[in-house]
Scaffold this motif. Structure first.
Motif, PDB file in Angstrom:
ATOM      1  N   GLU A 212       0.865  -1.127  -0.068  1.00  0.00           N
ATOM      2  CA  GLU A 212       0.045  -0.035   0.158  1.00  0.00           C
ATOM      3  C   GLU A 212       0.692   1.328   0.092  1.00  0.00           C
ATOM      4  OE1 GLU A 212      -3.253   0.308  -0.136  1.00  0.00           O
ATOM      5  OE2 GLU A 212      -3.632  -1.745  -0.328  1.00  0.00           O
ATOM      6  N   ILE A 213       1.732   1.114   0.657  1.00  0.00           N
ATOM      7  CA  ILE A 213       2.805   2.354   0.872  1.00  0.00           C
ATOM      8  C   ILE A 213       3.752   2.416  -0.479  1.00  0.00           C
ATOM      9  CG2 ILE A 213       4.950   3.303   2.252  1.00  0.00           C
ATOM     10  CD1 ILE A 213       3.452   2.006   4.776  1.00  0.00           C
ATOM     11  N   ASP A 214       4.128   1.550  -1.104  1.00  0.00           N
ATOM     12  CA  ASP A 214       4.837   1.710  -2.154  1.00  0.00           C
ATOM     13  C   ASP A 214       4.163   2.003  -3.251  1.00  0.00           C
ATOM     14  OD1 ASP A 214       7.173   0.888  -0.787  1.00  0.00           O
ATOM     15  OD2 ASP A 214       7.202  -1.305  -1.487  1.00  0.00           O
ATOM     16  N   GLN A 215       2.536   1.738  -3.353  1.00  0.00           N
ATOM     17  CA  GLN A 215       1.650   2.212  -4.536  1.00  0.00           C
ATOM     18  C   GLN A 215       1.620   3.671  -4.235  1.00  0.00           C
ATOM     19  OE1 GLN A 215      -2.189   0.297  -4.210  1.00  0.00           O
ATOM     20  NE2 GLN A 215      -0.926  -1.827  -4.535  1.00  0.00           N
ATOM     21  N   MET A 216       1.582   4.270  -3.117  1.00  0.00           N
ATOM     22  CA  MET A 216       1.430   5.605  -2.997  1.00  0.00           C
ATOM     23  C   MET A 216       2.803   6.390  -3.246  1.00  0.00           C
ATOM     24  SD  MET A 216      -0.535   7.940  -2.239  1.00  0.00           S
ATOM     25  CE  MET A 216      -0.820   9.623  -1.793  1.00  0.00           C
ATOM     26  N   ILE A 217       3.894   5.689  -2.994  1.00  0.00           N
ATOM     27  CA  ILE A 217       5.359   6.208  -3.278  1.00  0.00           C
ATOM     28  C   ILE A 217       5.499   6.383  -4.617  1.00  0.00           C
ATOM     29  CG2 ILE A 217       7.618   5.643  -3.500  1.00  0.00           C
ATOM     30  CD1 ILE A 217       7.355   4.338  -0.335  1.00  0.00           C
ATOM     31  N   ASP A 218       4.979   5.328  -5.595  1.00  0.00           N
ATOM     32  CA  ASP A 218       5.168   5.408  -6.778  1.00  0.00           C
ATOM     33  C   ASP A 218       4.103   6.481  -7.643  1.00  0.00           C
ATOM     34  OD1 ASP A 218       6.779   3.165  -7.121  1.00  0.00           O
ATOM     35  OD2 ASP A 218       5.319   1.615  -7.491  1.00  0.00           O
ATOM     36  N   LEU A 219       3.150   6.634  -6.753  1.00  0.00           N
ATOM     37  CA  LEU A 219       1.962   7.826  -7.449  1.00  0.00           C
ATOM     38  C   LEU A 219       2.994   9.248  -7.113  1.00  0.00           C
ATOM     39  CD1 LEU A 219      -0.739   8.594  -8.317  1.00  0.00           C
ATOM     40  CD2 LEU A 219      -1.258   8.762  -6.083  1.00  0.00           C
ATOM     41  N   CYS A 220       3.491   9.237  -5.979  1.00  0.00           N
ATOM     42  CA  CYS A 220       4.399  10.439  -5.779  1.00  0.00           C
ATOM     43  C   CYS A 220       5.550  10.698  -6.672  1.00  0.00           C
ATOM     44  CB  CYS A 220       4.538  10.611  -4.195  1.00  0.00           C
ATOM     45  SG  CYS A 220       2.757  10.807  -3.238  1.00  0.00           S
ATOM     46  N   GLU A 221       6.250   9.822  -7.005  1.00  0.00           N
ATOM     47  CA  GLU A 221       7.705   9.790  -7.222  1.00  0.00           C
ATOM     48  C   GLU A 221       7.795  10.885  -8.433  1.00  0.00           C
ATOM     49  OE1 GLU A 221      11.337   9.554  -6.414  1.00  0.00           O
ATOM     50  OE2 GLU A 221       9.496   8.221  -5.330  1.00  0.00           O
ATOM     51  N   ASP A 222       7.201  10.989  -9.607  1.00  0.00           N
ATOM     52  CA  ASP A 222       7.421  11.580 -10.626  1.00  0.00           C
ATOM     53  C   ASP A 222       6.865  13.194 -10.280  1.00  0.00           C
ATOM     54  OD1 ASP A 222       8.590   9.847 -11.711  1.00  0.00           O
ATOM     55  OD2 ASP A 222       6.519   9.001 -12.895  1.00  0.00           O
ATOM     56  N   HIS A 223       6.267  13.370  -9.138  1.00  0.00           N
ATOM     57  CA  HIS A 223       6.058  14.929  -9.003  1.00  0.00           C
ATOM     58  C   HIS A 223       6.989  15.417  -8.212  1.00  0.00           C
ATOM     59  CE1 HIS A 223       1.963  13.852 -10.627  1.00  0.00           C
ATOM     60  NE2 HIS A 223       1.723  12.886  -9.960  1.00  0.00           N
TER      61      HIS A 223
END
Length: 164
Positions: free
Chosen positions: A106-117
């Protein structure tokens, strides 16, 4: 590595959510909370949490906006342990150890969502109930030249302790 923190521009989250997230706490989608919901569950403040709420990883309350921020690697593990304990306490997972894999996912999915911003990018979430289950979509508001600090209400970050 990046994740997102709850941010508030006014007091509206305190009025629209049963339990608002604390300003500054780390957040994720928290869509798992709605995995067994039906149209009958979508009323009042519960509907608002479903439709537009990110989940805080400290209070497990909801917030309308999150801002992308730098996450230190050691924080990821601590957040996963807290989320795994939440899975045990609220959802009946057999142990923190058994829930760690799901919590990290769950946390890694959110990290992936944020990474390019870039830092301070605002993210919004919208959910809808479909025949196939919960559908999540995300919005983004890029940081402005004036700076988010001039408009946001920030809390203390001293005691810091997803997507389907």
């Amino acid at each position: 590595m990046k994740l997102a923190r709850a941010i508030h521009f006014d007091e509206s989250d305190t009025r629209v959510f049963h339990s608002p997230a604390r300003t500054g706490e780390w957040c994720l989608s928290g869509g798992f909370e709605f995995s067994n919901w039906s149209d009958g569950d979508l009323v009042g403040k519960a509907k608002q949490a479903f439709t537009n709420g990110w989940m805080g990883l400290e209070t497990f309350g909801r917030t309308t906006f999150v801002a992308v921020a730098q996450l230190e690697p050691f924080e990821r593990e601590a957040l996963a342990k807290s989320l795994a304990q939440h899975f045990v306490s609220i959802y009946g997972a057999p142990s923190v150890e058994a829930a760690m894999g799901t919590a990290l996912d769950e946390i890694d999915q959110m990290i992936d969502l944020c990474e390019d911003h870039p830092p301070n990018t605002l993210l919004t979430i919208t959910r809808e109930l479909t025949p196939a289950g919960v559908k999540e979509s995300y919005g983004m508001i890029e940081p402005q030249d004036a700076g988010i600090d001039q408009f946001a209400v920030h809390g203390s970050l001293d005691d810091e302790p997803h997507q389907h």
